[in-house]
Design a protein around this motif. Structure first.
Motif, PDB file in Angstrom:
ATOM      1  N   GLY A  14      24.893  20.122 -23.019  1.00 49.05           N
ATOM      2  CA  GLY A  14      24.019  21.281 -23.021  1.00 49.05           C
ATOM      3  C   GLY A  14      24.693  22.539 -22.529  1.00 49.05           C
ATOM      4  N   THR A  15      25.861  22.416 -21.913  1.00 46.12           N
ATOM      5  CA  THR A  15      26.597  23.569 -21.399  1.00 46.12           C
ATOM      6  C   THR A  15      27.993  23.652 -21.994  1.00 46.12           C
ATOM      7  N   SER A  16      28.708  22.550 -21.999  1.00 49.47           N
ATOM      8  CA  SER A  16      30.051  22.504 -22.560  1.00 49.47           C
ATOM      9  C   SER A  16      30.112  21.419 -23.630  1.00 49.47           C
ATOM     10  N   TYR A  17      31.125  21.491 -24.490  1.00 48.53           N
ATOM     11  CA  TYR A  17      31.235  20.540 -25.589  1.00 48.53           C
ATOM     12  C   TYR A  17      32.688  20.109 -25.747  1.00 48.53           C
ATOM     13  N   GLN A  18      32.856  19.014 -26.481  1.00 44.45           N
ATOM     14  CA  GLN A  18      34.177  18.570 -26.927  1.00 44.45           C
ATOM     15  C   GLN A  18      34.008  17.907 -28.283  1.00 44.45           C
ATOM     16  N   ALA A  19      34.916  18.228 -29.194  1.00 47.39           N
ATOM     17  CA  ALA A  19      34.906  17.633 -30.532  1.00 47.39           C
ATOM     18  C   ALA A  19      36.303  17.112 -30.847  1.00 47.39           C
ATOM     19  N   ASN A  20      36.348  15.935 -31.468  1.00 48.47           N
ATOM     20  CA  ASN A  20      37.616  15.329 -31.881  1.00 48.47           C
ATOM     21  C   ASN A  20      37.479  14.834 -33.312  1.00 48.47           C
ATOM     22  N   LEU A  21      38.434  15.158 -34.130  1.00 51.07           N
ATOM     23  CA  LEU A  21      38.523  14.632 -35.498  1.00 51.07           C
ATOM     24  C   LEU A  21      39.851  13.902 -35.606  1.00 51.07           C
ATOM     25  N   ILE A  22      39.768  12.580 -35.842  1.00 47.65           N
ATOM     26  CA  ILE A  22      40.961  11.739 -35.826  1.00 47.65           C
ATOM     27  C   ILE A  22      41.076  11.022 -37.162  1.00 47.65           C
TER      28      ILE A  22
ATOM     29  N   ARG B  91      46.704  11.965 -37.477  1.00 48.16           N
ATOM     30  CA  ARG B  91      46.540  13.360 -37.070  1.00 48.16           C
ATOM     31  C   ARG B  91      45.247  13.474 -36.259  1.00 48.16           C
ATOM     32  N   GLN B  92      45.279  14.371 -35.299  1.00 47.68           N
ATOM     33  CA  GLN B  92      44.111  14.544 -34.437  1.00 47.68           C
ATOM     34  C   GLN B  92      43.912  16.030 -34.138  1.00 47.68           C
ATOM     35  N   TRP B  93      42.663  16.487 -34.315  1.00 48.75           N
ATOM     36  CA  TRP B  93      42.275  17.847 -33.966  1.00 48.75           C
ATOM     37  C   TRP B  93      41.295  17.765 -32.794  1.00 48.75           C
ATOM     38  N   THR B  94      41.438  18.653 -31.833  1.00 49.62           N
ATOM     39  CA  THR B  94      40.581  18.668 -30.654  1.00 49.62           C
ATOM     40  C   THR B  94      40.118  20.087 -30.376  1.00 49.62           C
TER      41      THR B  94
ATOM     42  N   THR C 186      26.743  28.416 -25.916  1.00 46.11           N
ATOM     43  CA  THR C 186      26.130  29.654 -25.455  1.00 46.11           C
ATOM     44  C   THR C 186      24.998  30.045 -26.392  1.00 46.11           C
ATOM     45  N   ASP C 187      24.320  31.150 -26.059  1.00 51.80           N
ATOM     46  CA  ASP C 187      23.264  31.666 -26.925  1.00 51.80           C
ATOM     47  C   ASP C 187      23.813  32.147 -28.257  1.00 51.80           C
ATOM     48  N   ALA C 188      25.118  32.378 -28.320  1.00 52.03           N
ATOM     49  CA  ALA C 188      25.752  32.796 -29.565  1.00 52.03           C
ATOM     50  C   ALA C 188      26.454  31.632 -30.254  1.00 52.03           C
ATOM     51  N   GLY C 189      26.096  30.397 -29.903  1.00 51.82           N
ATOM     52  CA  GLY C 189      26.696  29.236 -30.530  1.00 51.82           C
ATOM     53  C   GLY C 189      27.877  28.716 -29.733  1.00 51.82           C
ATOM     54  N   LEU C 190      28.845  28.110 -30.435  1.00 52.52           N
ATOM     55  CA  LEU C 190      30.007  27.545 -29.778  1.00 52.52           C
ATOM     56  C   LEU C 190      30.986  28.658 -29.388  1.00 52.52           C
ATOM     57  N   ALA C 191      31.555  28.528 -28.196  1.00 50.68           N
ATOM     58  CA  ALA C 191      32.574  29.456 -27.718  1.00 50.68           C
ATOM     59  C   ALA C 191      33.807  28.637 -27.346  1.00 50.68           C
ATOM     60  N   PRO C 192      34.727  28.407 -28.297  1.00 49.58           N
ATOM     61  CA  PRO C 192      35.892  27.565 -28.006  1.00 49.58           C
ATOM     62  C   PRO C 192      36.780  28.175 -26.922  1.00 49.58           C
ATOM     63  N   LEU C 193      37.406  27.279 -26.164  1.00 47.86           N
ATOM     64  CA  LEU C 193      38.384  27.682 -25.160  1.00 47.86           C
ATOM     65  C   LEU C 193      39.789  27.176 -25.497  1.00 47.86           C
ATOM     66  N   ARG C 194      39.854  26.032 -26.203  1.00 46.71           N
ATOM     67  CA  ARG C 194      41.161  25.476 -26.566  1.00 46.71           C
ATOM     68  C   ARG C 194      41.031  24.677 -27.849  1.00 46.71           C
ATOM     69  N   PHE C 195      42.020  24.830 -28.723  1.00 47.25           N
ATOM     70  CA  PHE C 195      42.092  24.044 -29.948  1.00 47.25           C
ATOM     71  C   PHE C 195      43.477  23.437 -30.042  1.00 47.25           C
TER      72      PHE C 195
ATOM     73  N   ARG D 211      34.342  38.617 -31.819  1.00 56.64           N
ATOM     74  CA  ARG D 211      33.050  37.985 -31.511  1.00 56.64           C
ATOM     75  C   ARG D 211      32.739  36.919 -32.555  1.00 56.64           C
ATOM     76  N   GLY D 212      32.225  35.793 -32.086  1.00 57.71           N
ATOM     77  CA  GLY D 212      31.856  34.710 -32.992  1.00 57.71           C
ATOM     78  C   GLY D 212      33.021  33.891 -33.484  1.00 57.71           C
ATOM     79  N   ALA D 213      34.222  34.071 -32.908  1.00 55.79           N
ATOM     80  CA  ALA D 213      35.403  33.347 -33.381  1.00 55.79           C
ATOM     81  C   ALA D 213      35.247  31.845 -33.177  1.00 55.79           C
ATOM     82  N   GLN D 214      35.775  31.074 -34.124  1.00 53.27           N
ATOM     83  CA  GLN D 214      35.781  29.613 -34.058  1.00 53.27           C
ATOM     84  C   GLN D 214      37.196  29.123 -34.334  1.00 53.27           C
ATOM     85  N   ASP D 215      37.424  27.832 -34.087  1.00 57.44           N
ATOM     86  CA  ASP D 215      38.701  27.242 -34.487  1.00 57.44           C
ATOM     87  C   ASP D 215      38.478  26.360 -35.709  1.00 57.44           C
ATOM     88  N   HIS D 216      39.540  25.747 -36.197  1.00 56.09           N
ATOM     89  CA  HIS D 216      39.458  24.989 -37.447  1.00 56.09           C
ATOM     90  C   HIS D 216      38.575  23.749 -37.350  1.00 56.09           C
TER      91      HIS D 216
END
Length: 362
Positions: free
Chosen positions: A183-191, A200-203, A209-218, A251-256
């Protein structure tokens, strides 16, 4: 100058009448008194007094410490505060997102208008010039876009069959998309795997946030070392571990990878917001560079995958350069709008195709 000494009652002793000797005695007493006062000794010791009161009239010398005098300052009359025009915020405050662990339930509207992806509306043909109305008064205000609502999918693990074409060679295997959040932070993994070996693995890690996902590291890891992109939000930039030039953070930036969950949250929040022909543009951060990914919305259609046959909304991102990737996503309401089908096609002919088989708890 004479020094007045307090009268002291002494035992009767005959005084010598010789004036010079009496003057010498007085001078000696004065000098002794000065020396004793300068040494800090009390007068009682000087005169041989005890603590018991005597019938002697003694004037005690006292040192008083006067409190510092505070100058009287008249308060200045209050001046009216200057009126300032509120500055336009450079970014929206990231508030804690609502807990949307209940599947398929959109969150309540937020008071802050979050940064929704750019909506490129379908072109509207202008009427003939002769029929166009003439505006003779104030200019017409632009239509304000209503705030976007987000509903984050519940934590889940999606399993896929994988079909890859690399360098003209076809390989099959499996893939899993693991999505977790509190509800506050997230993690996604595609393996992507083959014979239980990670190919191959993407993380992606960040905040909700109220503006959707706010990535910190990809991170993107093949069989070698991992390359990563770091979102330095307090400085408004993205830096890359591969030492490629840093990029401004929009603003609104995402990763792959986070872009998949961001799109799912958009559709789960407001399924009827976008229609066929609309476009959504994101800044998409890869492991080495920043791009703009523009997805075109297609009409909802039925798809058949190993997990079943159901309806889905197709989004297509066309490549924009020689080394850009074409992305095709099918977002399924059955999966809380997470992708049931993903197809990535590179400019060199390599293809990664993933079709959903089943889901389980992460």
């Amino acid at each position: 100058m004479s020094l007045a000494l307090p009268p002291v009652a002494l035992s009767p002793t005959p005084f010598i009448s010789w004036p010079f000797k009496g003057l010498a005695l007085v001078l000696a007493a004065v000098l002794g008194l000065h020396w004793w006062l300068l040494s800090g000794a009390p007068l009682q010791t000087l005169w041989g007094f005890s603590d018991t009161p005597q019938e002697v009239a003694v004037v005690a010398m006292q040192t008083r410490v006067l409190p510092p005098v505070t100058p009287s300052v008249q308060p200045r009359p209050a001046e009216p505060a200057p009126v300032r025009t509120a500055a336009k915020p450079t970014h929206l405050p990231a508030g804690a997102a609502q807990d949307t662990s209940m599947p398929f339930s959109p969150p309540a509207p937020v008071d802050i208008a979050p940064a929704a992806p750019e909506l490129i509306a379908k072109p509207v043909l202008s009427p003939p010039a002769a029929e166009a109305p003439t505006v003779t008064t104030a200019a017409v205000s632009p239509v304000q876009e209503s705030p976007q609502r987000y509903a984050f999918p519940p934590p889940v693990r999606l399993n896929y069959d994988l079909d890859a074409l690399t360098g003209g060679r076809r390989d099959t295997g499996g893939a899993k998309l693991i999505w977790t959040h509190d509800g506050t932070s997230y993690q996604a993994n595609l393996i992507a795997t083959k014979f239980y070996v990670n190919l191959r693995q993407w993380t992606s890690k960040g905040a909700l946030t109220d503006a959707g996902l706010a990535p910190l590291r990809f991170g993107d890891k093949g069989r070698g070392s991992e390359v990563a992109a770091h979102f330095v939000r307090d400085e408004g930039k993205v830096i890359f571990s591969a030492n490629t030039p840093e990029a401004p953070l929009l603003r609104g930036a995402q990763d792959h990878l986070s872009v998949f969950m961001q799109l799912a949250s958009l559709w789960a929040g407001e399924p009827q917001r976008y229609a066929a022909g609309d476009s959504l543009a994101f800044q998409s951060i890869g492991p080495r560079q920043s791009e703009t990914w523009t997805f075109v919305v297609s009409a909802e259609e039925n798809i058949t995958v190993p997990g079943g046959t159901f309806s889905a909304v197709k989004l297509t991102r066309e490549p924009t350069g020689d080394y850009s990737t074409k992305a095709e996503l099918w977002l399924a309401p059955k999966l809380a709008y997470l992708p049931a089908h993903i197809r990535l096609t590179e400019s060199n002919g390599n293809v990664l195709d993933m079709v959903w088989t089943d889901s389980e708890q992460p």
